[in-house]
Every structure is written in C-alpha cells, then in structure tokens.
Design a protein around this motif. Structure first.
Motif, PDB file in Angstrom:
ATOM      1  N   LEU A 158       0.830  -1.211   0.000  1.00 62.39           N
ATOM      2  CA  LEU A 158       0.000   0.000   0.000  1.00 62.39           C
ATOM      3  C   LEU A 158       0.866   1.262   0.000  1.00 62.39           C
ATOM      4  CD1 LEU A 158      -2.773  -1.019   2.582  1.00 62.39           C
ATOM      5  CD2 LEU A 158      -2.989  -0.828   0.089  1.00 62.39           C
ATOM      6  N   ASP A 178      -1.095   4.742  -1.506  1.00 62.29           N
ATOM      7  CA  ASP A 178      -2.512   4.731  -1.089  1.00 62.29           C
ATOM      8  C   ASP A 178      -2.557   5.114   0.382  1.00 62.29           C
ATOM      9  OD1 ASP A 178      -5.185   4.360  -0.734  1.00 62.29           O
ATOM     10  OD2 ASP A 178      -5.253   2.258  -1.428  1.00 62.29           O
ATOM     11  N   ASN A 235      -5.753   4.206   2.601  1.00 63.15           N
ATOM     12  CA  ASN A 235      -5.809   2.803   3.055  1.00 63.15           C
ATOM     13  C   ASN A 235      -4.664   2.483   4.010  1.00 63.15           C
ATOM     14  OD1 ASN A 235      -8.154   1.913   1.795  1.00 63.15           O
ATOM     15  ND2 ASN A 235      -7.098   1.553  -0.154  1.00 63.15           N
ATOM     16  N   GLN A 261      -9.861  -7.146   3.498  1.00 63.27           N
ATOM     17  CA  GLN A 261     -10.650  -6.467   2.479  1.00 63.27           C
ATOM     18  C   GLN A 261      -9.845  -5.325   1.834  1.00 63.27           C
ATOM     19  OE1 GLN A 261     -12.899  -8.720   1.732  1.00 63.27           O
ATOM     20  NE2 GLN A 261     -14.512  -7.146   1.532  1.00 63.27           N
ATOM     21  N   ILE A 262      -8.987  -4.703   2.644  1.00 60.39           N
ATOM     22  CA  ILE A 262      -8.128  -3.648   2.074  1.00 60.39           C
ATOM     23  C   ILE A 262      -7.177  -4.268   1.065  1.00 60.39           C
ATOM     24  CG2 ILE A 262      -6.306  -1.993   2.661  1.00 60.39           C
ATOM     25  CD1 ILE A 262      -7.702  -1.539   5.317  1.00 60.39           C
ATOM     26  N   ARG A 263      -6.731  -5.474   1.364  1.00 64.27           N
ATOM     27  CA  ARG A 263      -5.786  -6.151   0.469  1.00 64.27           C
ATOM     28  C   ARG A 263      -6.449  -6.539  -0.850  1.00 64.27           C
ATOM     29  NH1 ARG A 263      -3.196 -12.135   1.513  1.00 64.27           N
ATOM     30  NH2 ARG A 263      -2.146 -12.317  -0.533  1.00 64.27           N
ATOM     31  N   PHE A 264      -7.657  -7.139  -0.747  1.00 60.33           N
ATOM     32  CA  PHE A 264      -8.293  -7.673  -1.941  1.00 60.33           C
ATOM     33  C   PHE A 264      -9.334  -6.738  -2.541  1.00 60.33           C
ATOM     34  CE2 PHE A 264      -6.782 -11.453   0.266  1.00 60.33           C
ATOM     35  CZ  PHE A 264      -6.184 -12.148  -0.765  1.00 60.33           C
ATOM     36  N   SER A 265      -9.479  -5.542  -1.967  1.00 59.45           N
ATOM     37  CA  SER A 265     -10.369  -4.514  -2.475  1.00 59.45           C
ATOM     38  C   SER A 265     -11.777  -5.081  -2.627  1.00 59.45           C
ATOM     39  CB  SER A 265      -9.813  -3.962  -3.794  1.00 59.45           C
ATOM     40  OG  SER A 265     -10.617  -2.885  -4.245  1.00 59.45           O
ATOM     41  N   ASN A 266     -12.353  -4.915  -3.815  1.00 59.22           N
ATOM     42  CA  ASN A 266     -13.736  -5.361  -4.038  1.00 59.22           C
ATOM     43  C   ASN A 266     -13.829  -6.733  -4.695  1.00 59.22           C
ATOM     44  OD1 ASN A 266     -14.793  -2.985  -2.959  1.00 59.22           O
ATOM     45  ND2 ASN A 266     -14.554  -1.910  -4.926  1.00 59.22           N
ATOM     46  N   ARG A 267     -12.745  -7.461  -4.737  1.00 57.12           N
ATOM     47  CA  ARG A 267     -12.765  -8.788  -5.391  1.00 57.12           C
ATOM     48  C   ARG A 267     -13.477  -9.842  -4.552  1.00 57.12           C
ATOM     49  NH1 ARG A 267      -6.638  -9.876  -5.992  1.00 57.12           N
ATOM     50  NH2 ARG A 267      -7.459 -11.980  -6.249  1.00 57.12           N
ATOM     51  N   ASP A 289     -12.717 -11.928  -9.483  1.00 64.41           N
ATOM     52  CA  ASP A 289     -13.914 -11.226  -9.018  1.00 64.41           C
ATOM     53  C   ASP A 289     -14.925 -12.239  -8.491  1.00 64.41           C
ATOM     54  OD1 ASP A 289     -14.735 -12.480 -11.289  1.00 64.41           O
ATOM     55  OD2 ASP A 289     -15.033 -10.664 -12.457  1.00 64.41           O
TER      56      ASP A 289
END
Length: 594
Positions: A403, A408, A411, A451-457, A496
């Motif tokens: 990050l 970023d 984050n 969730q920060i690592r994988f974002s919206n996946r 995704d």
C-alpha cells in the motif's frame, strides 16, 4: 452410585452359579437314590405279591390234599366189612352183634374225623334201610335233603361237595351204581368244618381290613372272612368274572370305596373251588410308603441344606468381594483412597492390602502424570500461539509495504488503524483462552484488514453470534487461521465474485462454526489427505495453519472437537469447526442462524 454398583453386582451374582453347581452335584445322587428306591420298592412289591399268591396257592393245595385224603378215607370206608354187613345183612344180625357193628363203625368214623381238622362229622346214609349213622349219632333217620341234593349235583356236575342249609358235605357213592343207573345203597358224607376253614383263611389274610372268600365254581356256597359287605360284593363280582378254567395269575389291584386292595385269585380244578384273598395295599406297602415319604423329606432337607450352605459360601466370598469391587468402582470414579482391611487373616486380606498398595502408587503416579500433562499442554499451547502471531505479522507487513508503495495513503491510515487494534488484541491479554465473542470480533477485524488487500474482489458474509455462545471460553486465534486459509488458497486466484461465508450455530452439546469459500476447491484425494494430516503429531518443526487450530481445540475440548473438511456447495472448501462444550457453558438456545 453405590446402589447402582450393588444392583450391578446382584445382576452378575455368583450365588445362582454356586447353587446350581451344588444342585448338579447332588441331583444325580438324588435321582440315583430315587431309582434305587423305586426298584427296591418294585422288587419288594413283587415279593409281597408273590408271597400273597404263594399263601393262596398253598392254602388251595392244602385243601386239595385234605380233600384227597378225605376221599381216600371214604373209598376205604366204602369197603369196610362192618359197613357191608350192616347195610346188606342188618336183618340177620343179632342184637348184640348189631350193636358191636355200630360201635366199630363209629370208632372208624371218629378216626376219619380226627384225621383232619377240617372234618366236622362223618356219616353214612343207608338208603336201603332208610337210616343214617354218624360218629356222633349211632342210629338216626335218613338225611333225605342231603341225599337228594348230592344225587342231583353229582349227576349234573360230577362234583362231590354240596351246600345243604349252610353245611358243606363231601359225599361219596359207589360209582358203579350211578353208571348202572341204579339207586345207590348208601352214601358216605363228610361234613366240612366251616369255622375251621374260616379260621384257616383268616390266618393268611391277617392284615387289618383284609378278607378272603372260598366258593365253589358255581358259587352255590361261599365262605367269607374279615370283609365288609362292599368289599365282599366286589370280591364276588371279581370271582364271577373269572371262569372256572382260569389258573392262578399275578396279584391284581382292586379299588373299592377309595381304598386300593391287592387281589390274589386261585382256582382248584380238583375240588372245583375258587379262593380269593384281598389285602389293603397300604397295609402291605405301608412301610414302603413311609420310606418313600422319608426319601422325599430327606431330598427336600438336602436341598434346604444345600441352599443354606450355598448362601453361607456366597456370603463368605461375596461380602469381601463386593466390598473390593465397590472399592474398584470408586477408583474408576476417581476416588483414589485406600479401603478398610477385613478383620480376617485369609486370602481376601492379602487382596485388600495389595489393592491399597496399588491405590497409593496409582495416586502418586497420576499426580505426577497430571502435573506433567498440565505443563506440557501449557507449553504446547503457548508454542502454538507464538507460531501464529509471526505468521500473521509477515502477511501484514507485506500488505502495508504494497500500500505504501502504491501511495494509497488513505488505506495505509485505515490499515494502520486496523493493525493497531489487531496487535492491541494480541498484546493486551496474554491468556490462552478468551470468550468466543472476542474471538469472533477479532475475526471480523481480520476480514476488514484482508478487504483492504483484496479490495472489491471478495465479499464476506458473517453471521451474528448467538447470545448463548458469547461467553464460551475458546483458545485464542482459532478463527483467523481458517479465514486466512480461505483467502490464501481459495480467493487468491479469484479475479472477481469471490465469496466467503461464516455461519455460527448452536445445538444442545456443541457450537458449530462453518467457513466456506467459492474458490477452486480440492479434489477428493487432496481433501482426504489434508483431513488425515490434521490429526498428525509431528516431532519437532513448526505447527501452523489448520492443523494448529485442530490440535488446540482437541487439547482443550477433547477428540470430538476440532476441524472437519468438506467440499463446499459453491465448489470451494468448507471448514466446519466443532466445539464440544463439556462444562455445560453453551446454552440451549434455538438455532436462528443455521
């Protein structure tokens, strides 16, 4: 508990076995004694039957002998010169000569009378003179009734004994006159003594309530002794059923008025007479019946003695044995204390001393092993936890590095906050166990970091924790490694639409947590291999991941707890966590989230 132990001992008691063994030992002896007694009784009864039959046959034989002797006397007397002179030349004899002839005839008839106790009187019926002479009366009128009865029966039956108004007469007549169809000149009568016959019959039927019957073939005359009317009628019916040609048979039984009698029958073809002897069976076999009764009394007494002896043996053995078994049951329940020694100096005291020695040593050994197990378990739990913390630390630094490299900042700030809370949770409480509520809260925090690592996946669906499970104490960091495994192996290649679901439910005996992903999953072979590796205890080396969680759960909650791996419904892997609440901490709430 003690009542249950005693009930178990009674259900497996050796008393019935002891009793059965003694009974099996004594029963053949009793049966053998019974058989011997029965055979002896049968033999004695046969001998008694033979004895009664022999007495009957002997009496009949004696009567035949006496009758033959009487007949021989009659034959000899028939040729007597004085008798011939008196019958044929009576009118030519002088008075003195006639008197001397009568006197000599009476003397000869008296000799015939004294030759047998069964002779009452001897007489000569002189039909040509119409007179009679006897040993008691020198000159009397002719006994016309006796003469007519004798002649009638002799012509029809050829028998010589007739019954004339209760008198039994044995008659003799010159057969030449009968064959020539001529009227005989005289008949020689011997009157039998009925009292003497009855007296002789009573001698061999000398049992109480016994009886004897002597009768001719046609039963025109009967001599009975010692029998009541009912028995006499039954004996007469029995005699009527037997033909005159029937010889002697075995002793038969006859039941009259509820009493059983032994009946002996004998028929004489020489004198055409029947003899029946009837003896009450209980009078003859009375001793045998008493022996049989005494045998059963002895048998029952033996059984009672066996039962008492078995009870004594049972108590002698069972009482200390029961006490020893109860002491073993207390040891099974964890009560490791010596028991009181018995007062005797027998083998049971030696067993009790050995038991007490064993309990003392076992107590010492268990104490040592328990302390050692506690130390080992404590050190192993700390080792396992210490292996998890660096593992997560490696991953978080890699994420933070990535990050920062991507500039970023937002984050990085959020991720740093999450990491602060995470390490605060790790360092704030050094206890090996925490409430399940805190463990789930920490799992959610871990998901936020990922969730920060994988974002919206990847999406994560997390069930609410049931109220009754919140305070259940569980090992620290049991949920994070499972979630980490789902991210690493299930979601890492997912571009995704990744999904991880965490379901928590509760039943009467366990808390069940299910973590499922929709990743690539595993083959059956890979799944089976991984499941089998969960329970392996490796010598040395690092123990991490799912095996770490599985091992710690089993150490704390037992072998029924731990992890189970399954194919997920979405194609990925499902990990089921089972926590068996042995202490009863889990409440019996309905499952609202299953």
């Amino acid at each position: 508990m003690q009542q249950q132990v005693f009930a178990g001992l009674r259900s497996k008691s050796i008393y019935p076995k002891i009793l059965i063994v003694f009974m099996l030992v004594v029963a053949p002896l009793c049966v053998l004694s019974l058989v011997v007694n029965a055979k002896g009784e049968s033999a004695v009864k046969q001998e008694i039957d033979k004895s009664i039959g022999s007495k009957t046959a002997y009496f009949v034989d004696s009567l035949e002998t006496e009758a033959n002797r009487m007949y021989e006397h009659q034959q000899g007397f028939n040729l007597d010169k004085d008798l011939q002179r008196l019958v044929y030349v009576d009118s030519t004899l002088g008075r003195f000569e006639w008197g001397e002839t009568i006197k000599r005839l009476q003397e000869k008839m008296e000799i015939i009378k004294t030759s047998s106790k069964y002779i009452d009187t001897v007489s000569v019926q002189m039909l040509t003179l119409g007179k009679a002479i006897s040993n008691e009366d020198p000159y009397n009128s002719l006994d016309r009734e006796a003469v007519d009865a004798f002649m009638s029966q002799y012509k029809e039956k050829g028998t010589s004994i007739i019954n004339v108004n209760g008198r039994l007469l044995l008659g003799y007549v010159n057969p030449v006159a009968i064959l020539a169809q001529k009227k005989p000149d005289y008949i020689i009568f011997i009157q039998l003594s009925v009292p003497e016959l009855r007296k002789a019959m009573a001698q061999f039927a000398n049992y109480p309530h016994s009886g004897a019957v002597l009768a001719d073939a046609e039963r025109k005359w009967t001599i009975a002794t010692g029998a009541d009317k009912e028995l006499l009628a039954a004996m007469n019916r029995f005699a009527d059923e037997r033909s005159g040609t029937d010889g002697p048979g075995e002793t038969e039984t006859l039941k009259v008025g509820g009493t059983t009698y032994l009946m002996s029958y004998q028929y004489s073809t020489a004198i055409h007479m029947k003899l029946l002897v009837c003896v009450p069976e209980k009078e003859v076999l009375g001793d045998l019946d008493s022996y049989r009764i005494w045998f059963w009394v002895l048998a029952l007494l033996s059984m009672l003695i066996i039962a008492v002896f078995s009870t004594w043996i049972y108590r002698l053995i069972h009482k200390p044995l029961n006490k020893l078994v109860f002491a073993f049951r207390k040891v099974e329940d964890g009560y490791l204390e010596p028991t009181v020694l018995p007062t005797g100096q027998d083998e049971f005291r030696y067993l009790f001393e050995g038991f007490n020695s064993m309990v003392v040593k076992l107590k010492e050994l268990i104490h040592k092993l328990y302390e050692q197990e506690i130390r080992v378990k404590s050190s192993e739990l700390k080792q396992l936890q210490s292996q998890i913390n660096p593992h997560f630390l490696y991953n978080t630094y890699f994420i933070l590095h990535r990050l920062a490299k991507m500039d970023d900042i937002e984050n990085v700030i959020l991720f740093s906050q999450y990491l602060g809370e995470y390490f605060q949770f790790i360092t704030r409480n050094g206890a090996a166990e925490i409430p399940l509520e805190d463990e789930v809260k920490h799992g959610r925090l871990y998901v936020e970091i990922q969730q920060i690592r994988f974002s919206n996946r990847i999406d994560v669906e997390f069930d609410e924790l049931p109220e009754g499970c919140r305070q259940v104490m569980v090992p620290k960091l049991i949920l994070q490694p499972i979630l980490e495994n789902a991210y690493k192996y299930g979601m890492e290649r997912k571009k995704d639409d990744g999904l991880i679901t965490v379901k928590i439910r509760q039943d009467d005996a366990a808390i069940r947590i299910s973590v499922e992903d929709n990743g690539a999953g595993m083959t059956d072979e890979e799944l089976g291999k991984l499941q089998s590796q969960l329970g392996l205890q490796l010598e040395g080396g690092e123990i991490t991941g799912l095996r770490n969680v599985h091992r710690r759960l089993q150490l704390q909650f037992g072998k029924d707890s731990g992890l189970r791996l399954h194919h997920g419904s979405e194609g990925g892997l499902r990990v089921d966590v089972t926590i068996r609440d042995k202490a009863g901490q889990a409440a019996n709430e309905p499952d609202n989230n299953a």
